[in-house]
Design a protein around this motif. Structure first.
Motif, PDB file in Angstrom:
ATOM      1  N   LEU A 128      10.661  -6.692 -42.042  1.00 30.93           N
ATOM      2  CA  LEU A 128      11.778  -6.724 -41.082  1.00 30.93           C
ATOM      3  C   LEU A 128      11.569  -7.808 -40.031  1.00 30.93           C
ATOM      4  N   LYS A 129      10.344  -7.905 -39.532  1.00 35.62           N
ATOM      5  CA  LYS A 129      10.048  -8.907 -38.488  1.00 35.62           C
ATOM      6  C   LYS A 129      10.366 -10.306 -39.015  1.00 35.62           C
ATOM      7  N   ARG A 130      10.019 -10.554 -40.270  1.00 34.20           N
ATOM      8  CA  ARG A 130      10.307 -11.882 -40.833  1.00 34.20           C
ATOM      9  C   ARG A 130      11.811 -12.081 -41.001  1.00 34.20           C
ATOM     10  N   ALA A 131      12.505 -11.014 -41.420  1.00 36.11           N
ATOM     11  CA  ALA A 131      13.955 -11.123 -41.636  1.00 36.11           C
ATOM     12  C   ALA A 131      14.693 -11.418 -40.325  1.00 36.11           C
ATOM     13  N   VAL A 161      12.108  -3.646 -29.062  1.00 31.34           N
ATOM     14  CA  VAL A 161      11.016  -3.605 -30.044  1.00 31.34           C
ATOM     15  C   VAL A 161      10.967  -4.908 -30.864  1.00 31.34           C
ATOM     16  N   ASN A 162      12.118  -5.538 -31.006  1.00 32.79           N
ATOM     17  CA  ASN A 162      12.181  -6.763 -31.805  1.00 32.79           C
ATOM     18  C   ASN A 162      12.558  -7.982 -30.953  1.00 32.79           C
ATOM     19  N   GLY A 163      11.825  -8.164 -29.877  1.00 31.94           N
ATOM     20  CA  GLY A 163      11.956  -9.399 -29.098  1.00 31.94           C
ATOM     21  C   GLY A 163      13.166  -9.478 -28.192  1.00 31.94           C
ATOM     22  N   GLY A 164      13.829  -8.339 -27.948  1.00 35.49           N
ATOM     23  CA  GLY A 164      14.954  -8.352 -27.002  1.00 35.49           C
ATOM     24  C   GLY A 164      16.228  -8.932 -27.587  1.00 35.49           C
ATOM     25  N   ILE A 165      16.350  -8.956 -28.922  1.00 38.48           N
ATOM     26  CA  ILE A 165      17.615  -9.416 -29.498  1.00 38.48           C
ATOM     27  C   ILE A 165      18.624  -8.266 -29.453  1.00 38.48           C
ATOM     28  N   ILE A 166      19.869  -8.565 -29.796  1.00 39.56           N
ATOM     29  CA  ILE A 166      20.908  -7.537 -29.739  1.00 39.56           C
ATOM     30  C   ILE A 166      20.987  -6.791 -31.068  1.00 39.56           C
ATOM     31  N   LEU A 233      11.697   1.205 -38.771  1.00 38.54           N
ATOM     32  CA  LEU A 233      12.654   0.096 -38.658  1.00 38.54           C
ATOM     33  C   LEU A 233      13.520   0.253 -37.415  1.00 38.54           C
ATOM     34  N   HIS A 234      13.700   1.498 -36.996  1.00 37.19           N
ATOM     35  CA  HIS A 234      14.652   1.733 -35.907  1.00 37.19           C
ATOM     36  C   HIS A 234      14.040   2.426 -34.699  1.00 37.19           C
ATOM     37  N   TYR A 235      12.765   2.159 -34.464  1.00 32.25           N
ATOM     38  CA  TYR A 235      12.188   2.699 -33.245  1.00 32.25           C
ATOM     39  C   TYR A 235      12.868   2.046 -32.056  1.00 32.25           C
ATOM     40  N   ARG A 236      13.029   2.828 -31.000  1.00 29.33           N
ATOM     41  CA  ARG A 236      13.738   2.315 -29.830  1.00 29.33           C
ATOM     42  C   ARG A 236      12.920   2.538 -28.577  1.00 29.33           C
TER      43      ARG A 236
END
Ligand code: SF4
Length: 240
Positions: A128-131, A161-166, A233-236
């Motif tokens: 997921l991180k790569r995607a 969790v994923n760099g502050g993206i939306i 995948l969906h930790y918040r």
């Protein structure tokens, strides 16, 4: 990046709006740096169908954990034929998988919650991180009624969790019935596992059909007691 006030105003505005409106906003603001996460669930294909109406070539990623059902692979073929989408498959790092299974066993997920989470981390979360690299936003099919960890999701979130993206969850307030009404009315392809009693789709060893009276996610990691029934995948992180 959107500020908290702006995010709140957007969610107030979009809460009563249709998923298509949320998607139009996301595409206008972020395309081509916006991507749909497709885990081959009914909700994901509904969103792909909607996205195809607002952008000529939607970007989509699918994580192939190496343990998917044949029906899921068949659906990948079906959607790539039907939609003019840029569909990318992401796989786990072979070395990570080799190290893990040689050390802990090919079916390590049944041994403990920790091992199960390790497997999800290696086969799902790292791909997921790569995607998401280079993306400013991603779209998911999460709905509030899916389980207790998803009850509070907003249609537009900051994904800390994923760099502050939306993160867009356009179907957040949809019911299971609304999803299937859309599929039938619009002839949307769906995973044939649903015809066999599955209500949530995951990997073969960790997913099973559920009885009509069971919770839709009861078939995921059914042997675990008191786990959060999430793959990571969906930790918040709650944004206060
Ligand atoms: Fe591994 Fe099961 Fe998680 Fe799939 S769902 S990545 S097989 S633990």
């Amino acid at each position: 990046m959107l500020g908290k006030e702006e995010l709140k105003a957007l969610n107030d505005y979009f809460e009563e709006k249709e998923p298509l409106e949320v998607l139009k906003w996301g595409v206008e603001k972020f395309y081509p740096k916006i991507v749909l996460a497709c885990s081959l669930q009914a909700e994901d294909i509904v969103i792909l169908d909607m996205l195809s109406r607002v952008v000529e070539k939607p970007k989509v990623f699918i994580i192939d954990t190496g343990r998917l059902h044949q029906e899921s692979y068949d659906l990948i073929e079906e959607i790539t034929k039907k939609y003019n989408a840029d569909v990318r498959l992401y796989f786990p790092d072979y070395k990570d998988v080799e190290d893990m299974v040689n050390k802990y066993g090919i079916n390590l997920f049944y041994k403990s919650v920790e091992f199960r989470k390790m497997c999800c981390e290696i086969r799902k979360v790292r791909p997921l991180k790569r995607a998401l690299e280079g993306m400013e936003a991603w779209i998911t099919g999460l709905r509030r009624e899916q389980n207790f960890t998803r009850g509070g999701i907003k249609k537009i979130e900051l994904d800390e969790v994923n760099g502050g993206i939306i993160k867009l969850n356009p179907l957040a307030d949809w019911t299971w019935e609304q999803v299937w009404d859309y599929i039938k009315k619009n002839n949307v392809p769906y995973n044939k596992l649903y015809d066999k009693g599955y209500k949530s789709i995951g990997c073969v060893p960790c997913t099973r059909p559920v009885k009509p009276w069971e919770h839709p996610r009861a078939g995921r990691w059914w042997w675990e007691q008191n786990s959060d029934k999430e793959c990571g995948l969906h930790y918040r992180k709650e944004v206060k």
